[in-house]
Scaffold this active site. Structure first.
Site, PDB file in Angstrom:
ATOM      1  N   PHE A 120      48.751  47.787  50.060  1.00 34.08           N
ATOM      2  CA  PHE A 120      48.340  46.732  50.981  1.00 34.08           C
ATOM      3  C   PHE A 120      47.636  47.380  52.180  1.00 34.08           C
ATOM      4  O   PHE A 120      48.103  48.397  52.693  1.00 34.08           O
ATOM      5  CB  PHE A 120      49.558  45.922  51.436  1.00 34.08           C
ATOM      6  CG  PHE A 120      49.173  44.677  52.176  1.00 34.08           C
ATOM      7  CD1 PHE A 120      48.550  43.625  51.511  1.00 34.08           C
ATOM      8  CD2 PHE A 120      49.395  44.555  53.531  1.00 34.08           C
ATOM      9  CE1 PHE A 120      48.170  42.477  52.194  1.00 34.08           C
ATOM     10  CE2 PHE A 120      49.017  43.413  54.224  1.00 34.08           C
ATOM     11  CZ  PHE A 120      48.402  42.370  53.549  1.00 34.08           C
ATOM     12  N   ASP A 186      57.078  50.125  49.170  1.00 35.58           N
ATOM     13  CA  ASP A 186      56.964  48.816  49.808  1.00 35.58           C
ATOM     14  C   ASP A 186      57.258  47.766  48.742  1.00 35.58           C
ATOM     15  O   ASP A 186      56.541  47.658  47.742  1.00 35.58           O
ATOM     16  CB  ASP A 186      55.551  48.630  50.390  1.00 35.58           C
ATOM     17  CG  ASP A 186      55.380  47.276  51.078  1.00 35.58           C
ATOM     18  OD1 ASP A 186      56.188  46.353  50.833  1.00 35.58           O
ATOM     19  OD2 ASP A 186      54.411  47.127  51.845  1.00 35.58           O
ATOM     20  N   TYR A 211      59.124  37.075  53.913  1.00 38.58           N
ATOM     21  CA  TYR A 211      58.566  35.718  53.843  1.00 38.58           C
ATOM     22  C   TYR A 211      57.896  35.359  52.525  1.00 38.58           C
ATOM     23  O   TYR A 211      57.298  34.296  52.430  1.00 38.58           O
ATOM     24  CB  TYR A 211      57.610  35.462  55.005  1.00 38.58           C
ATOM     25  CG  TYR A 211      56.509  36.482  55.221  1.00 38.58           C
ATOM     26  CD1 TYR A 211      55.370  36.474  54.441  1.00 38.58           C
ATOM     27  CD2 TYR A 211      56.607  37.427  56.237  1.00 38.58           C
ATOM     28  CE1 TYR A 211      54.358  37.401  54.657  1.00 38.58           C
ATOM     29  CE2 TYR A 211      55.605  38.356  56.463  1.00 38.58           C
ATOM     30  CZ  TYR A 211      54.481  38.335  55.667  1.00 38.58           C
ATOM     31  OH  TYR A 211      53.482  39.248  55.888  1.00 38.58           O
ATOM     32  N   LYS A 212      57.992  36.231  51.548  1.00 38.08           N
ATOM     33  CA  LYS A 212      57.392  35.906  50.248  1.00 38.08           C
ATOM     34  C   LYS A 212      58.478  35.322  49.337  1.00 38.08           C
ATOM     35  O   LYS A 212      58.918  34.197  49.563  1.00 38.08           O
ATOM     36  CB  LYS A 212      56.720  37.146  49.676  1.00 38.08           C
ATOM     37  CG  LYS A 212      55.561  37.640  50.560  1.00 38.08           C
ATOM     38  CD  LYS A 212      54.939  38.909  49.998  1.00 38.08           C
ATOM     39  CE  LYS A 212      53.886  39.467  50.962  1.00 38.08           C
ATOM     40  NZ  LYS A 212      52.681  38.613  51.043  1.00 38.08           N
ATOM     41  N   ARG A 357      44.763  34.001  43.035  1.00 39.11           N
ATOM     42  CA  ARG A 357      46.136  34.474  42.811  1.00 39.11           C
ATOM     43  C   ARG A 357      47.076  33.278  42.703  1.00 39.11           C
ATOM     44  O   ARG A 357      46.991  32.326  43.497  1.00 39.11           O
ATOM     45  CB  ARG A 357      46.623  35.329  43.988  1.00 39.11           C
ATOM     46  CG  ARG A 357      45.899  36.615  44.213  1.00 39.11           C
ATOM     47  CD  ARG A 357      46.677  37.526  45.175  1.00 39.11           C
ATOM     48  NE  ARG A 357      47.082  36.801  46.404  1.00 39.11           N
ATOM     49  CZ  ARG A 357      47.875  37.322  47.334  1.00 39.11           C
ATOM     50  NH1 ARG A 357      48.394  38.540  47.169  1.00 39.11           N
ATOM     51  NH2 ARG A 357      48.176  36.633  48.418  1.00 39.11           N
TER      52      ARG A 357
END
Lengths: 382, 382
Positions: A120, A186, A211-212, A357
């Site tokens: 990321f 990560d 938060y995912k 996505r």
């Protein structure tokens, strides 16, 4: 077939634990998880009883001081970590900074950090801002070949945010150790959607976002993991009072806390942290292998549906063991299609230049939604 | 007299904007501000409408992405900063780390940081964790004498968290500049209770916390200020995606944002940030000189009341220009007295080894409460 799958889904009841807007098929839980029912209740109590009534005493009376560890304990179960190894704090970027900085010290004189271009962006930026470090960025498929005895730290994201490709966390970590280096992972796109098993794979340090798939709310506090064998030597590059052995002694000298608490820095963001704590309740007692099984089934069904559809290219690996919880498609009009789908109540997301996505959250998405997405794509992709 | 003062207080109406528990005199707003009425309303909307219904689209539709700057704009008015100089983000400790790291780069080859022993411990810890820096810690009263041309950065807290003593921000900043150094101020105990006037005094960098006089809630996000003249050269020691010029381009190369946005790092903690945003509404249009005037009057009255009371020593300066918004007393049985007072519904706090601290928030405390505190102290201090 999809209706049968939903009827037989042992996790189908969990959907009732979420607020989902009517008429919306939400397939963006890999970006922002849906709102768990438990969160508004917890926030109302936090505001009226804890902050409003008990005020400053809530730091002890209502457990605010322990909240980063309390959430950490829930996360340990979720990602297969040893007790006393995780804390919820700061943002993923800040935790990545801590983890990689500490890993470099653990690596001794080796100042090479190996990462890949699928990491990321924020992780790459943080690596680039470290001093006196030789950062090597290779394509994801070259990580294994590039892991040499020169490398001190291998710092990767488990599941690629764009492609959904998953690194072999167990294999790479073992390879890294065989060469005397440190592995930092990560888990932003894997925590909450698969087992991970940090302890079993002897991961050194890890971070991830709340938060995912963890549904902790927008910008929920992130987490950091430090393996028990490294905690004594873990040095936080930002020594803050909440990482002190006795923060409320207000001593002038810094003495790091024993154990994982030393990975904390400043005052915890209690409102955001309490929301994450409440959001994680739904995972209590949940078998993560069942979560992963549903995830694999949903993504497999989706790949089967879109494979061969004109205009679309499936970017995510077909082999289930090589992917995470979301599926990415390439299409020359990706940005436009995501907008058209959103207009029809189907929420996915776009990643430049040409990716669509779709994240499938095993806790609240249905097989029927996978089918509806497939039909919609067939219609709009022409 | 106290009743007359309350009747004539032009700020008395603001108290209605806060939830305060019945039967409690809350004098700990310098540690955790009381709950503003606006916060539960804002949180309910954030949860049900923004997160629950609009989901991921809220980053743009509901302004989440801009929230750190939106709060920054409110704060600029409050502390007298230029437009485009503040952002609400991270914890105070992390912002202090950024500010001091950046200040050292601005200071060029001078690697001496001067601070004082009255600084909040976390600030001292952070300084101690910086590499290749010579940190000099002197007693507060020796700061001026110790500011030499060797010093690159003078990093102080405006109002001492223990004693309530206030540094001469204008004078010290001017002195620092005359010697070619950089001034970094922590405003945690002054923002929201006095004007500060960052721009007028040409402060270089500043940080502060959101949960004291700003009433942003437990662990509210902190803030950072970078003077316009330094923004171009301000380097964030943690380069994260939200400090990037175009975070949503997901480019591999880091390009810092123009202006104050480059002081951000990771995804903002929206729940905590929205609470702070709502909490600051009460300051809209408020004249900070009136706030300060009431603060001075309350602390002066309190000092007059306790001066000469057997057993108590007033630690806070008698001269109003030399103190902040709270008053500290020394008493050999300080810890015990704070507990006894709490039992009687009067909330102050204890700082080891022997300090009682009382914060007077001009937005919700009354002169009558100052009197009641005085009477209670007289009774328990015998």
């Amino acid at each position: 077939m999809f209706a049968d799958l939903d009827a037989a889904d042992p996790l189908s009841g969990l959907r009732e634990g979420f607020h989902l807007p009517n008429g919306v098929i939400y397939l963006d839980g890999h970006s922002l998880g849906a709102l768990p029912m438990a969160v508004p209740l917890r926030m109302a109590q936090l505001l009226s009883k804890e902050w409003g009534r008990d005020l400053i005493s809530s730091w002890w009376r209502n457990g605010w001081e322990r909240l980063p560890r309390r959430v950490g304990e829930r996360l340990e179960v979720l990602v297969g970590a040893e007790p006393g190894t995780m804390v919820a704090t700061d943002s993923t970027s800040v935790n990545w900074f801590k983890a990689v900085s500490a890993a470099l010290e653990l690596a001794g004189s080796r100042r090479v950090v190996l990462t890949d271009s699928g990491n990321f962006p924020t992780n790459l930026y943080v690596l680039g801002s470290l001093r006196d470090v030789d950062v090597r960025v290779v394509p994801p498929e070259e990580v294994v070949a590039a892991t040499s005895s020169e490398v001190g730290v291998v710092a990767l994201t488990h599941v690629d945010y764009r492609s959904g490709r998953r690194h072999d966390l167990a294999g790479i970590t073992a390879l890294v150790h065989s060469l005397g280096a440190i592995a930092v992972w990560d888990l932003s796109h894997s925590a909450g959607v698969m087992a991970v098993d940090l302890a079993r794979h002897r991961v050194d340090l890890a971070v991830g976002c709340g938060y995912k798939y963890l549904n902790g709310g927008p910008g929920a506090p992130a987490f950091i993991y430090v393996a028990p064998r490294h905690q004594e030597r873990f040095r936080n590059p930002i020594a803050g009072w909440f990482g002190h052995a006795a923060p409320f002694d207000f001593s002038v000298e810094f003495v790091p806390a024993q154990g994982i608490e030393r990975a904390r820095i400043g005052t915890p963001h209690i409102l955001s942290l309490a929301a994450l704590d409440a959001a994680l309740e739904i995972f209590d007692g949940l078998d993560m292998s069942m979560v992963r099984e549903k995830s694999v089934r949903m993504t497999s069904l989706f790949i089967d549906l879109v494979e061969g559809m004109p205009g679309f290219d499936v970017v995510t690996p077909r082999e289930s063991g090589a992917r995470g919880g979301h599926v990415s498609l390439r299409h020359p009009r990706a940005a436009e299609l995501i907008t058209v789908l959103a207009g029809a109540g189907i929420i996915g997301d776009f990643r430049p230049p040409d990716l669509l996505r779709f994240g499938f959250s095993p806790l609240y998405n249905r097989y029927g939604e996978v089918m509806q997405l497939g039909e919609a794509l067939r219609a709009v992709g022409r």
